[in-house]
Design an enzyme around this catalytic site. Structure first.
Site, short mmCIF file in Angstrom:
data_model
loop_
_atom_site.label_atom_id
_atom_site.label_comp_id
_atom_site.label_asym_id
_atom_site.label_seq_id
_atom_site.Cartn_x
_atom_site.Cartn_y
_atom_site.Cartn_z
N ASP A 126 16.43 -1.17 19.32
CA ASP A 126 17.44 -2.13 18.86
C ASP A 126 18.52 -1.51 17.99
OD1 ASP A 126 16.41 -4.38 20.11
OD2 ASP A 126 14.87 -4.63 18.59
N HIS A 144 8.47 1.34 14.37
CA HIS A 144 7.85 0.75 15.55
C HIS A 144 6.34 0.81 15.40
CE1 HIS A 144 6.96 -0.23 19.70
NE2 HIS A 144 8.18 -0.73 19.74
N1 CMC Z 1 12.49 -0.29 6.73
C1 CMC Z 1 11.81 0.07 5.62
N2 CMC Z 1 10.47 0.25 5.58
C2 CMC Z 1 9.79 0.05 6.72
C3 CMC Z 1 10.43 -0.32 7.93
C4 CMC Z 1 11.83 -0.48 7.91
N3 CMC Z 1 12.48 -0.84 9.01
N4 CMC Z 1 9.51 -0.44 8.91
C5 CMC Z 1 8.33 -0.17 8.33
N5 CMC Z 1 8.49 0.14 7.01
C6 CMC Z 1 7.45 0.57 6.07
C7 CMC Z 1 6.63 -0.61 5.59
O1 CMC Z 1 7.14 -1.19 4.41
C8 CMC Z 1 5.28 0.04 5.38
O2 CMC Z 1 5.35 0.77 4.17
P1 CMC Z 1 4.03 0.91 3.23
O3 CMC Z 1 3.03 1.67 4.04
O4 CMC Z 1 4.50 1.62 2.01
O5 CMC Z 1 3.58 -0.50 2.93
C9 CMC Z 1 5.19 1.08 6.50
O6 CMC Z 1 6.55 1.41 6.79
C10 CMC Z 1 4.51 0.57 7.77
O7 CMC Z 1 5.19 -0.62 8.17
P2 CMC Z 1 4.47 -1.85 8.84
O8 CMC Z 1 5.31 -3.06 8.65
O9 CMC Z 1 3.04 -1.92 8.36
O10 CMC Z 1 4.44 -1.37 10.36
P3 CMC Z 1 4.21 -2.27 11.62
O11 CMC Z 1 3.73 -1.40 12.69
O12 CMC Z 1 3.37 -3.46 11.27
O13 CMC Z 1 5.67 -2.86 11.93
C11 CMC Z 1 7.89 -3.04 12.73
C12 CMC Z 1 6.51 -2.35 12.88
C13 CMC Z 1 8.75 -2.72 13.93
C14 CMC Z 1 7.68 -4.58 12.69
C15 CMC Z 1 8.54 -2.55 11.42
O14 CMC Z 1 8.78 -1.16 11.48
C16 CMC Z 1 9.85 -3.28 11.11
O15 CMC Z 1 9.83 -4.34 10.49
N6 CMC Z 1 11.02 -2.75 11.56
C17 CMC Z 1 12.30 -3.41 11.39
C18 CMC Z 1 12.46 -4.48 12.47
C19 CMC Z 1 12.77 -3.87 13.82
O16 CMC Z 1 13.61 -3.00 13.97
N7 CMC Z 1 12.08 -4.40 14.84
C20 CMC Z 1 12.33 -3.99 16.25
C21 CMC Z 1 11.16 -3.26 16.82
S1 CMC Z 1 11.58 -2.48 18.40
C22 CMC Z 1 11.92 -3.81 19.46
C23 CMC Z 1 10.67 -4.42 19.95
O17 CMC Z 1 10.15 -3.94 20.96
O18 CMC Z 1 10.20 -5.38 19.35
#
Ligand code: CMC
Length: 433
Positions: free
Chosen positions: A366, A309
């Site tokens: 989720d 998140h």
């Molecule tokens: N599985 C594997 N690696 C992950 C995941 C995941 N679900 N989420 C983040 N990472 C890794 C990502 O690859 C990155 O690694 P590195 O630093 O080595 O490059 C690090 O963690 C930070 O990730 P980010 O994408 O820069 O973080 P963000 O804050 O931009 O994204 C997120 C947050 C929710 C989009 C992301 O965690 C994600 O894609 N999660 C899966 C989709 C999901 O479950 N979304 C629902 C969110 S809750 C409902 C809502 O309110 O929207």
């Protein structure tokens, strides 16, 4: 140490003082409103990781401590004692309703449940396999065509209330009709003798051939999930609603845009993706370790859906409540779902893994919500529609707060241009082949 009143910024040998804003929960911000006018610099923050787009009194969230409060009331208390409709009032109007306020609110929602008969034809023109989010977003915008009196840019508070209650009531009907269309069944009209959630379930699941019994366990579970979805401050879809609404586009257009933003798999669309991922793991023999390795592999696009998140870096309080509810609901309904066991195993394994620990990746709202929806009988492609219905009062509350702010400005970010500089136009015949 006391919070300073200003922050000093030194640029090209000159020091600028920028005001500091402090929220009621001690959150601090540097106010850069006049930065460009005074310095000719802008701030750059792609993905708005650090940017406060507004001040807001709707929802407080502390990602480090796992705190979530609507209008100051902890989510745990609301889940234990309130209903979705009461929470909707709270989010939109800022306080818990008195008995009289609540019965008037409920009555308006009850009364405005019908949609124009012509709108039914729209549903029939979507292909059977259309995703219900595509139908919902366009149908919400189409509603505006039938209520020209509700789309004025400058509404009186009474007119605004009329728009809001119609929206809350009718979107529920559109969602149920989108579902009926996707399964090829006859639409079931709203029944105004039923309460909000029971009425929705009846429109979803009743069929003319046999009576549909509304199960209070299901009503309660849906209420809980909708309360947990109801608001989450400046997330992607809410920011979209605010962005569109800031041009004074009407509420239908703004919500329709919010629904589109929610659809994405990184946002609300994740609930569908989680269950599809768990089903895939189940089909693959149930071994989740392979999928944890895939999620960690930087050459693989696979992510553990329902994990991570932007704001929560300790735990998502919503996920904690849903995980417990998941066991309760499935037990009460007498359902044993093997994908629940896979989800629990996956969570346990991931939380021990240094990749997830170091990146502070925990199950989000989720991760378990889809398993409850599945147990209730809601098909996977309707999960994000459920999220949208739950998020509706939050979007409305945030839109209302913005529209009533006398200092509201159209949202219009800036950019740092990185393209070509001042090239000459070359006519096509002189460009070569
Ligand atoms: N599985 C594997 N690696 C992950 C995941 C995941 N679900 N989420 C983040 N990472 C890794 C990502 O690859 C990155 O690694 P590195 O630093 O080595 O490059 C690090 O963690 C930070 O990730 P980010 O994408 O820069 O973080 P963000 O804050 O931009 O994204 C997120 C947050 C929710 C989009 C992301 O965690 C994600 O894609 N999660 C899966 C989709 C999901 O479950 N979304 C629902 C969110 S809750 C409902 C809502 O309110 O929207």
């Amino acid at each position: 140490m006391a919070t300073p009143k200003t922050a000093k910024l030194e640029l090209e040998g000159k020091v600028y003082e920028l005001p500091i804003i402090e929220g009621t929960e001690g959150e601090k911000a540097i106010d850069i409103t006049k930065l460009r006018a005074e310095t000719n610099y802008i701030t750059l923050d792609s993905g708005y990781m650090n940017t406060g787009a507004c001040t807001s009194a709707v929802t407080f969230l502390d990602g480090e401590k796992g705190v979530l409060r609507y209008r100051g009331i902890p989510i745990e208390e609301l889940c234990a004692s309130s209903t979705f409709l009461e929470v909707s009032f709270l989010l939109i109007y800022g306080h818990l309703p008195t008995t009289e306020e609540f019965s008037k609110f409920r009555e308006k929602i009850r009364y405005h449940s019908l949609i124009h008969e012509d709108l039914k034809n729209y549903f029939n023109n979507y292909p059977g396999q259309a995703h219900p989010m595509a139908i919902l977003s366009s149908m919400v915008c189409s509603l505006s065509a039938y209520y020209p009196e509700l789309i004025k840019a400058d509404q009186t508070p009474d007119e605004r209330d009329g728009t809001i209650t119609r929206m809350l009531s009718k979107v529920r009907v559109l969602a149920a009709f989108a579902y009926k269309r996707s399964v090829g069944q006859a639409f079931v009209y709203p029944r105004n003798d039923l309460m909000y959630m029971a009425n929705f379930l009846n429109m979803m699941f009743a069929v003319p051939a046999e009576p549909y019994e509304i199960d209070p366990v299901i009503v309660k579970a849906m209420d809980l999930l909708f309360i947990l979805h109801a608001d989450h401050e400046q997330n992607c879809s809410t920011s979209t609603v605010r962005m569109v609404g800031s041009s004074k586009a009407n509420l239908f257009a703004s919500i329709s845009a919010g629904i589109c933003a929610l659809w994405g798999p990184l946002h609300g669309g994740a609930n569908q993706e989680v269950v599809e991922m768990l089903e895939m793991i189940q089909k693959d023999g149930g071994g989740y370790k392979k999928y944890i390795d895939k999620a960690k592999d930087k050459n693989d696009n696979f992510r553990l859906m329902g994990f991570g998140h932007r704001v929560y870096k300790n735990f998502d309080p919503r996920a904690k409540i849903i995980k417990k509810a998941c066991d309760d609901v499935l037990n009460k309904l007498g359902i044993h779902d093997p994908i629940l066991e896979i989800a629990k195993g996956l969570e346990e394994e991931a939380l021990k893994d240094s990749y997830f620990v170091e990146r502070k990746l925990y199950p989000n709202v989720d991760f378990y919500s889809g398993i409850i929806y599945r147990a209730i009988g809601i098909p996977t492609n309707m999960f994000t529609v459920m999220f949208a219905l739950g998020r509706l009062p939050g979007w409305i509350g945030q839109w209302k707060e913005m529209i009533e702010d006398k200092n509201m400005k159209i949202c219009r970010p800036r950019q740092i241009y990185t393209g070509e500089v001042n090239r000459k136009y070359v006519p096509i015949e002189k460009r070569g082949s």
